[in-house]
Design an enzyme around this catalytic site. Structure first.
Site, PDB file in Angstrom:
ATOM      1  N   GLY A  64      34.892  32.398  82.026  1.00 40.39           N
ATOM      2  CA  GLY A  64      35.828  32.436  80.894  1.00 40.39           C
ATOM      3  C   GLY A  64      36.348  33.845  80.766  1.00 40.39           C
ATOM      4  O   GLY A  64      35.666  34.720  80.228  1.00 40.39           O
ATOM      5  N   ASP A  65      37.530  34.103  81.298  1.00 40.57           N
ATOM      6  CA  ASP A  65      37.994  35.491  81.391  1.00 40.57           C
ATOM      7  C   ASP A  65      39.486  35.640  81.151  1.00 40.57           C
ATOM      8  O   ASP A  65      40.096  36.604  81.601  1.00 40.57           O
ATOM      9  CB  ASP A  65      37.583  36.089  82.749  1.00 40.57           C
ATOM     10  N   LYS A  68      40.934  30.180  78.459  1.00 34.59           N
ATOM     11  CA  LYS A  68      40.096  29.847  79.625  1.00 34.59           C
ATOM     12  C   LYS A  68      38.647  30.221  79.289  1.00 34.59           C
ATOM     13  O   LYS A  68      38.255  31.378  79.403  1.00 34.59           O
ATOM     14  CB  LYS A  68      40.592  30.627  80.839  1.00 34.59           C
ATOM     15  N   ARG A  77      30.711  43.448  92.884  1.00 34.40           N
ATOM     16  CA  ARG A  77      30.551  44.170  91.610  1.00 34.40           C
ATOM     17  C   ARG A  77      30.322  43.223  90.446  1.00 34.40           C
ATOM     18  O   ARG A  77      29.599  43.526  89.496  1.00 34.40           O
ATOM     19  CB  ARG A  77      31.690  45.145  91.368  1.00 34.40           C
ATOM     20  N   THR A  99      32.843  28.753  86.887  1.00 32.80           N
ATOM     21  CA  THR A  99      33.834  27.743  87.229  1.00 32.80           C
ATOM     22  C   THR A  99      35.235  28.329  87.026  1.00 32.80           C
ATOM     23  O   THR A  99      35.392  29.375  86.394  1.00 32.80           O
ATOM     24  CB  THR A  99      33.674  26.495  86.336  1.00 32.80           C
ATOM     25  N   GLU A 140      46.678  40.767  86.961  1.00 38.49           N
ATOM     26  CA  GLU A 140      46.204  41.803  86.036  1.00 38.49           C
ATOM     27  C   GLU A 140      46.087  43.159  86.726  1.00 38.49           C
ATOM     28  O   GLU A 140      45.738  43.242  87.906  1.00 38.49           O
ATOM     29  CB  GLU A 140      44.819  41.419  85.503  1.00 38.49           C
ATOM     30  N   ASP A 196      28.477  21.573  90.852  1.00 40.48           N
ATOM     31  CA  ASP A 196      29.928  21.776  90.912  1.00 40.48           C
ATOM     32  C   ASP A 196      30.557  20.400  90.919  1.00 40.48           C
ATOM     33  O   ASP A 196      29.959  19.439  91.447  1.00 40.48           O
ATOM     34  CB  ASP A 196      30.298  22.564  92.199  1.00 40.48           C
ATOM     35  N   VAL A 224      33.822  39.362  81.344  1.00 39.94           N
ATOM     36  CA  VAL A 224      35.209  39.133  81.762  1.00 39.94           C
ATOM     37  C   VAL A 224      35.585  40.043  82.936  1.00 39.94           C
ATOM     38  O   VAL A 224      36.596  39.832  83.593  1.00 39.94           O
ATOM     39  CB  VAL A 224      36.207  39.339  80.596  1.00 39.94           C
ATOM     40  N   LYS A 274      42.504  48.413  89.603  1.00 42.63           N
ATOM     41  CA  LYS A 274      42.436  47.232  90.478  1.00 42.63           C
ATOM     42  C   LYS A 274      43.589  46.308  90.138  1.00 42.63           C
ATOM     43  O   LYS A 274      43.934  46.139  88.964  1.00 42.63           O
ATOM     44  CB  LYS A 274      41.104  46.504  90.276  1.00 42.63           C
TER      45      LYS A 274
END
Ligand code: NAD
Length: 344
Positions: free
Chosen positions: A226-227, A231, A112, A201, A56, A161, A293, A69
């Site tokens: 979830g991003d 997903k 961040r 996760t 991305e 986890d 996200v 970025k």
């Protein structure tokens, strides 16, 4: 010359100041930029998907500085010894278009993201939140734990986890950080009675890390994993009884938990809460979801914070990134064979 912060310099900077201090110091910069949200030229990030992940580009600008970025998300990478998320970024001067900073951002993204989670929790979690359930003990996890302690005083972590080695790793770091952390036996065990639940996760699936039945009145959910399209981490039913807060709605509709609900499902952009244009938490029993996200405004704020902090210190160097001929119209002079011969 362009200021350059490579991995070694980033590590040195974070080690000198400490991750918790840097997160606490970054939060006001994020808040400041969120409060002037309308001033930014914003766009949903540009994603290139493949069957195994995504790459991305995340650009944003105001009238002074442009930032972008490059970041990837490859949940299967750890199986081959690579990280799920890596990144680097650039800050540029809008007046000249020249880049002013090039920096590694795998570490800076973790910083961040944690600071943004903390900023949201400060606005949305119940006052007095102490118990933090952490689902996913990978690269982001320690940063998230430290941020919740710094911002809202959530100093007890219950971690879960599916990879026991990842939990061991988290507990080792938690001990050195003085965080009271315990190993949960399941996601249900971690979440029961928690004030704040962070899901971090990584999977390329509509997973259900948190079911509706696990969510108790008053919980704040900090859903960061979830991003991407396809997903997600939360049971969609949670979104129907929670108040959902997002960064930039057009991007989150595509990538966030809310991709699971109709396009008119009500959400509030976080900047509106921070400017008192919209309410945040309105009652102790309200369930709040920060459907994170990651947005470019956060990266640009982190890059500016980094630049201002490392300028004039040993935590940066210069990189010769922009070809600059003496005559700005004579770029060819830098490669002209005749001139090269005359210099020999
Ligand atoms: P990582 O691969 O280092 O860690 C992910 C962890 O999740 C692994 O330890 C894995 O074993 C665990 N896991 C996978 N499925 C699980 C399940 N069903 N139950 C419990 N644990 C499970 O990844 P990371 O760098 O820590 O990133 C975590 C997630 O956060 C990723 O999905 C990443 O894309 C996302 N992320 C979001 C932002 C943001 O701004 N919102 C920023 C950075 C990363």
């Amino acid at each position: 010359m362009v200021m350059f912060v490579d991995v070694a310099h980033m590590r040195g900077w974070m080690a000198e100041h400490g991750v918790e201090t840097l997160i606490a110091d970054l939060i006001p910069h994020l808040e400041e930029d969120f409060r002037r949200w309308p001033e930014f030229d914003k766009v949903a990030r540009i994603a290139s998907h493949s069957p195994v992940g995504v790459i991305e580009l995340m650009p944003v600008a105001d009238s002074h500085e442009y930032g972008f970025k490059y970041v990837n998300g490859h949940p299967f990478n750890p199986r081959s010894g690579r990280q799920t998320v890596t990144a680097f970024g650039v800050l540029a001067d809008v007046q000249t278009g020249y880049p002013v900073l090039l920096a590694e951002m795998s570490l800076l993204t973790a910083l961040r993201t944690a600071a943004t989670s903390a900023m949201a929790a400060r606005a949305l979690a119940r006052p007095g939140s102490r118990v933090h359930a952490l689902l996913g003990a990978g690269s982001q996890s320690e940063f998230q734990a430290v941020a919740m302690r710094a911002a809202v005083g959530a100093d007890r972590v219950r971690v879960w986890d599916t990879d026991p080695d990842a939990i061991d790793k988290f507990l080792r770091h938690a001990a050195t950080l003085g965080i009271e952390a315990t190993r949960a036996s399941s996601a249900v065990d971690a979440v029961a009675g928690a004030d704040i639940v962070t899901t971090c996760t990584a999977d390329k699936a509509n997973a259900t890390i948190v079911t509706d039945a696990m969510v108790e009145p008053g919980m704040h959910l900090n859903a960061i994993g979830g991003d991407c399209p396809g997903k997600t981490e939360l049971d969609a039913a949670i979104l129907h009884r929670a108040s959902t807060f997002v960064e930039y709605e057009p991007q989150t509709r595509i990538e966030g938990e809310i991709q699971q609900v109709p396009a008119d499902h009500p959400v509030t952009e976080l900047w509106r809460v921070l400017t008192d244009a919209a309410p945040g938490r309105t009652s102790p029993d309200q369930i709040t979801v920060f459907d994170s996200v990651g947005f470019a405004v956060e990266d640009r704020a982190a890059l500016r914070f980094l630049r201002d902090s490392v300028a004039g210190t040993a935590h940066c160097t210069d990189i010769d990134l922009v070809a600059e001929p003496r005559d700005p119209k004579d770029l060819f002079s830098l490669v002209s064979p005749a001139l090269a011969a005359s210099r020999v």
